[in-house]
Design a protein around this motif. Structure first.
Motif, mmCIF file in Angstrom:
data_model
loop_
_atom_site.group_PDB
_atom_site.id
_atom_site.type_symbol
_atom_site.label_atom_id
_atom_site.label_comp_id
_atom_site.label_asym_id
_atom_site.label_seq_id
_atom_site.Cartn_x
_atom_site.Cartn_y
_atom_site.Cartn_z
ATOM 1 N N ALA A 85 -10.834 3.405 7.682
ATOM 2 C CA ALA A 85 -12.065 2.350 7.517
ATOM 3 C C ALA A 85 -11.956 1.494 8.760
ATOM 4 N N SER A 131 -12.520 -1.883 0.606
ATOM 5 C CA SER A 131 -11.205 -1.961 0.211
ATOM 6 C C SER A 131 -10.707 -0.654 -0.091
ATOM 7 N N VAL A 132 -9.110 -0.378 -0.091
ATOM 8 C CA VAL A 132 -8.641 0.795 -0.416
ATOM 9 C C VAL A 132 -8.158 0.762 -1.850
ATOM 10 N N GLY A 143 -7.958 -4.255 3.112
ATOM 11 C CA GLY A 143 -9.061 -3.694 3.329
ATOM 12 C C GLY A 143 -9.541 -4.287 4.770
ATOM 13 N N ASP A 201 -0.780 7.109 1.530
ATOM 14 C CA ASP A 201 -2.135 7.567 1.694
ATOM 15 C C ASP A 201 -3.255 6.116 1.677
ATOM 16 N N GLN A 202 -2.850 5.210 1.118
ATOM 17 C CA GLN A 202 -3.866 3.999 1.058
ATOM 18 C C GLN A 202 -3.657 3.404 2.694
ATOM 19 N N LEU A 242 -5.855 5.628 4.866
ATOM 20 C CA LEU A 242 -7.226 5.498 4.543
ATOM 21 C C LEU A 242 -7.737 3.915 5.065
ATOM 22 N N LEU A 243 -7.063 2.998 5.118
ATOM 23 C CA LEU A 243 -7.266 1.750 5.583
ATOM 24 C C LEU A 243 -7.503 1.877 6.891
ATOM 25 N N ASP A 291 -12.231 7.782 -1.470
ATOM 26 C CA ASP A 291 -11.717 6.830 -2.623
ATOM 27 C C ASP A 291 -11.626 5.560 -1.922
ATOM 28 N N ILE A 292 -12.539 4.891 -1.397
ATOM 29 C CA ILE A 292 -12.670 3.548 -0.972
ATOM 30 C C ILE A 292 -13.952 2.705 -1.855
ATOM 31 N N LEU A 347 0.904 -1.148 0.169
ATOM 32 C CA LEU A 347 -0.018 -0.148 0.107
ATOM 33 C C LEU A 347 0.809 1.169 -0.029
ATOM 34 N N ARG A 369 -9.240 -0.540 -5.672
ATOM 35 C CA ARG A 369 -10.428 -0.728 -6.268
ATOM 36 C C ARG A 369 -9.954 -1.839 -7.289
#
Length: 260
Positions: free
Chosen positions: A114, A178-179, A136, A106-107, A110-111, A165-166, A103, A181
């Motif tokens: 989440a 999920s981060v 995810g 940023d991902q 974001l995870l 953006d997930i 990842l 797609r």
């Protein structure tokens, strides 16, 4: 169960293809659905048929699952040379030289956000559970009462909405986040390209499998396990019925497979 004549005819044609790919979902397809995901195991007849197919000339087997690869390896116990797609296409294993999932910063951030949302949801909705994946997180509601499950999904969706953006996808008593797609259609396309398959069999039981069903080409065979709207041309009722499909394909491929 007697297989439909149309399905038998499609399997016979598939069995004669030069390079066959058999790519299958695991939960609800090879293994009956269970309350605790870690307790799932493939039906013995299906596992034996898949091993037999893997040993035939010109034939490659693969699993394409929503599970993280580590979880898939535990419950499916695949042979070392079986190709694997996990986390709905976000994770892939096409051999020891393949790159591991990584990842971005940023991902990863974001995870983490989440995960906070889903952890709070589970803490406030009895009977729900959380599953962590490399890209995810999953809200499981199979062991919760129906009203609690519905409330949990709504709460999770509300909490996840501001994150941006997930990818958030409903499945059978699960909410997948999920981060990255990715979907099973992309995973199946990768397997087709990697193996050089001239035709393939794909089977699955859930809405997330429809991404793969919609990528099938003339000469491929798609099967839906159980009820529900589907793009697959064929349906069987249960994983036990699907065992018969695999056994029939073994028989046909054994007699028709090309030499190595």
């Amino acid at each position: 169960m007697a297989l439909e004549p149309e399905l038998l005819s499609a399997l016979a044609s598939l069995a004669a293809t030069p390079r066959l790919l058999v790519a299958l979902d695991f939960d609800g397809t090879l293994a009956p659905l269970v309350e605790r995901a870690e307790d799932a195991r493939a039906l013995p007849a299906s596992a034996a048929a898949l091993r037999a197919l893997a040993g035939l000339p010109g034939t490659t087997t693969a699993l394409i699952s929503g599970r993280a690869l580590d979880s898939l390896r535990v419950v499916a116990e695949p042979p070392e040379d079986m190709l694997l797609i996990g986390s709905h296409g976000a994770e892939t294993w096409t051999g020891p030289d393949g790159a591991a999932l990584a990842l971005t910063a940023d991902q990863a951030e974001l995870l983490a956000r989440a995960v906070d949302v889903v952890e709070h949801t589970v803490a406030t909705h009895p009977g729900t559970r959380i599953e962590f994946k490399p890209a995810g997180v999953v809200l499981h509601t199979r062991t919760a009462a129906d009203d609690v499950a519905d409330a949990a999904v709504a709460a999770a969706r509300a909490g996840l909405a501001p994150l941006g953006d997930i990818s958030v996808t409903d499945g059978k008593r699960v909410l997948e986040v999920s981060v990255i797609r990715a979907d099973k259609g992309q995973g199946l396309a990768l397997l087709r390209e990697t193996t050089g398959a001239t035709a393939l069999l794909f089977a699955g039981d859930d809405v997330t499998d429809e991404h793969a069903q919609r990528t099938l080409r003339p000469g491929d065979v798609g099967i839906r396990i159980g009820p529900g709207r589907t793009s697959a041309p064929f349906t069987v009722a249960t994983p036990e019925d699907f065992s018969q499909v695999l056994e029939e394909l073994v028989s046909l491929r054994t007699s028709r497979a090309p030499t190595r």
